[in-house]
Scaffold this motif. Structure first.
Motif, PDB file in Angstrom:
ATOM      1  N   LYS A   1      57.228  46.798  47.986  1.00 53.99           N
ATOM      2  CA  LYS A   1      57.201  48.257  47.867  1.00 53.99           C
ATOM      3  C   LYS A   1      57.764  48.733  46.527  1.00 53.99           C
ATOM      4  N   ARG A   2      58.629  47.934  45.907  1.00 54.19           N
ATOM      5  CA  ARG A   2      59.195  48.302  44.602  1.00 54.19           C
ATOM      6  C   ARG A   2      58.316  47.861  43.431  1.00 54.19           C
ATOM      7  N   TRP A   3      57.339  47.015  43.689  1.00 56.73           N
ATOM      8  CA  TRP A   3      56.463  46.533  42.617  1.00 56.73           C
ATOM      9  C   TRP A   3      55.641  47.665  42.015  1.00 56.73           C
ATOM     10  N   ARG A   4      55.225  47.481  40.780  1.00 58.78           N
ATOM     11  CA  ARG A   4      54.258  48.386  40.151  1.00 58.78           C
ATOM     12  C   ARG A   4      52.918  48.239  40.855  1.00 58.78           C
ATOM     13  N   ARG A   5      52.150  49.303  40.814  1.00 61.25           N
ATOM     14  CA  ARG A   5      50.852  49.295  41.500  1.00 61.25           C
ATOM     15  C   ARG A   5      49.934  48.208  40.948  1.00 61.25           C
ATOM     16  N   ALA A   6      49.934  47.992  39.653  1.00 66.31           N
ATOM     17  CA  ALA A   6      49.074  46.961  39.056  1.00 66.31           C
ATOM     18  C   ALA A   6      49.409  45.577  39.603  1.00 66.31           C
ATOM     19  N   TRP A   7      50.670  45.300  39.860  1.00 66.06           N
ATOM     20  CA  TRP A   7      51.074  44.005  40.411  1.00 66.06           C
ATOM     21  C   TRP A   7      50.580  43.855  41.847  1.00 66.06           C
ATOM     22  N   LYS A   8      50.652  44.952  42.614  1.00 66.60           N
ATOM     23  CA  LYS A   8      50.157  44.926  43.994  1.00 66.60           C
ATOM     24  C   LYS A   8      48.651  44.673  44.000  1.00 66.60           C
ATOM     25  N   ASN A   9      47.927  45.363  43.122  1.00 70.39           N
ATOM     26  CA  ASN A   9      46.478  45.161  43.034  1.00 70.39           C
ATOM     27  C   ASN A   9      46.146  43.725  42.667  1.00 70.39           C
ATOM     28  N   GLN A  10      46.914  43.144  41.753  1.00 67.21           N
ATOM     29  CA  GLN A  10      46.677  41.763  41.350  1.00 67.21           C
ATOM     30  C   GLN A  10      46.947  40.804  42.511  1.00 67.21           C
ATOM     31  N   LEU A  11      48.005  41.042  43.267  1.00 68.87           N
ATOM     32  CA  LEU A  11      48.320  40.212  44.427  1.00 68.87           C
ATOM     33  C   LEU A  11      47.166  40.234  45.430  1.00 68.87           C
ATOM     34  N   ILE A  12      46.652  41.416  45.703  1.00 72.04           N
ATOM     35  CA  ILE A  12      45.533  41.558  46.639  1.00 72.04           C
ATOM     36  C   ILE A  12      44.303  40.846  46.091  1.00 72.04           C
ATOM     37  N   THR A  13      43.973  41.070  44.834  1.00 64.93           N
ATOM     38  CA  THR A  13      42.767  40.505  44.226  1.00 64.93           C
ATOM     39  C   THR A  13      42.819  38.982  44.183  1.00 64.93           C
ATOM     40  N   GLU A  14      43.990  38.396  43.950  1.00 67.18           N
ATOM     41  CA  GLU A  14      44.104  36.936  43.954  1.00 67.18           C
ATOM     42  C   GLU A  14      43.863  36.358  45.342  1.00 67.18           C
ATOM     43  N   PHE A  15      44.304  37.049  46.368  1.00 73.33           N
ATOM     44  CA  PHE A  15      44.161  36.617  47.760  1.00 73.33           C
ATOM     45  C   PHE A  15      42.782  36.958  48.308  1.00 73.33           C
ATOM     46  N   ASN A  16      42.254  38.093  47.884  1.00 74.69           N
ATOM     47  CA  ASN A  16      41.043  38.658  48.471  1.00 74.69           C
ATOM     48  C   ASN A  16      40.272  39.402  47.363  1.00 74.69           C
ATOM     49  N   PRO A  17      39.519  38.664  46.521  1.00 71.25           N
ATOM     50  CA  PRO A  17      38.888  39.256  45.329  1.00 71.25           C
ATOM     51  C   PRO A  17      38.011  40.482  45.589  1.00 71.25           C
ATOM     52  N   ASN A  18      37.372  40.564  46.734  1.00 76.80           N
ATOM     53  CA  ASN A  18      36.475  41.692  47.017  1.00 76.80           C
ATOM     54  C   ASN A  18      37.094  42.753  47.912  1.00 76.80           C
ATOM     55  N   TRP A  19      38.368  42.606  48.214  1.00 74.77           N
ATOM     56  CA  TRP A  19      39.095  43.547  49.065  1.00 74.77           C
ATOM     57  C   TRP A  19      38.394  43.736  50.410  1.00 74.77           C
ATOM     58  N   LYS A  20      37.870  42.656  50.968  1.00 69.56           N
ATOM     59  CA  LYS A  20      37.205  42.703  52.278  1.00 69.56           C
ATOM     60  C   LYS A  20      38.248  42.650  53.385  1.00 69.56           C
ATOM     61  N   ASP A  21      37.876  43.118  54.565  1.00 68.59           N
ATOM     62  CA  ASP A  21      38.768  43.089  55.715  1.00 68.59           C
ATOM     63  C   ASP A  21      39.107  41.642  56.083  1.00 68.59           C
ATOM     64  N   MET A  22      40.390  41.351  56.269  1.00 68.02           N
ATOM     65  CA  MET A  22      40.859  40.003  56.553  1.00 68.02           C
ATOM     66  C   MET A  22      41.308  39.814  57.995  1.00 68.02           C
ATOM     67  N   THR A  23      40.996  40.755  58.874  1.00 68.86           N
ATOM     68  CA  THR A  23      41.420  40.651  60.262  1.00 68.86           C
ATOM     69  C   THR A  23      40.924  39.371  60.908  1.00 68.86           C
ATOM     70  N   HIS A  24      39.739  38.927  60.545  1.00 64.28           N
ATOM     71  CA  HIS A  24      39.171  37.699  61.119  1.00 64.28           C
ATOM     72  C   HIS A  24      40.001  36.453  60.770  1.00 64.28           C
ATOM     73  N   ALA A  25      40.795  36.510  59.722  1.00 65.04           N
ATOM     74  CA  ALA A  25      41.572  35.351  59.278  1.00 65.04           C
ATOM     75  C   ALA A  25      42.967  35.279  59.908  1.00 65.04           C
ATOM     76  N   LEU A  26      43.291  36.243  60.755  1.00 65.71           N
ATOM     77  CA  LEU A  26      44.604  36.221  61.401  1.00 65.71           C
ATOM     78  C   LEU A  26      44.705  35.051  62.369  1.00 65.71           C
ATOM     79  N   PRO A  27      45.887  34.423  62.402  1.00 69.41           N
ATOM     80  CA  PRO A  27      46.080  33.301  63.352  1.00 69.41           C
ATOM     81  C   PRO A  27      46.131  33.772  64.786  1.00 69.41           C
TER      82      PRO A  27
END
Length: 93
Positions: free
Chosen positions: A67-93
């Motif tokens: 929550k304290r991170w800059r927005r650009a860092w948050k966007n990068q974290l998401i993009t590295e994990f999920n490049p197309n920003w698709k819903d990841m609910t199916h990947a939940l354990p």
């Protein structure tokens, strides 16, 4: 018990919400149902990133850090994990 830190988004690079929960499926459904004002107002319904943690204190620390991170860092974290920003609910354990 596993605790999750997660990010939900309205669209790629759109409004986001960072939270944590021990029951992530239920929490995502609650967000989609509009039970929180911020997520309802900004139409935040897509789970774009999540991370499991072994205990409550670790998940709390990670959530507060993100929550304290800059927005650009948050966007990068998401993009590295999920490049197309698709819903990841199916990947939940």
């Amino acid at each position: 018990m596993t605790h999750f830190v997660y990010i939900m988004a309205s669209r790629p690079n759109g409004a986001i919400y960072i939270g944590r929960s021990s029951n992530l499926r239920s929490r995502v459904e609650a967000h989609r149902a509009g039970l929180w004002q911020h997520t309802a107002k900004n139409k935040i319904r897509t789970l774009v990133w999540f991370e499991p943690h072994e205990d409550f204190s670790t998940s709390l620390h990670r959530e507060r850090t993100l929550k304290r991170w800059r927005r650009a860092w948050k966007n990068q974290l998401i993009t590295e994990f999920n490049p197309n920003w698709k819903d990841m609910t199916h990947a939940l354990p």
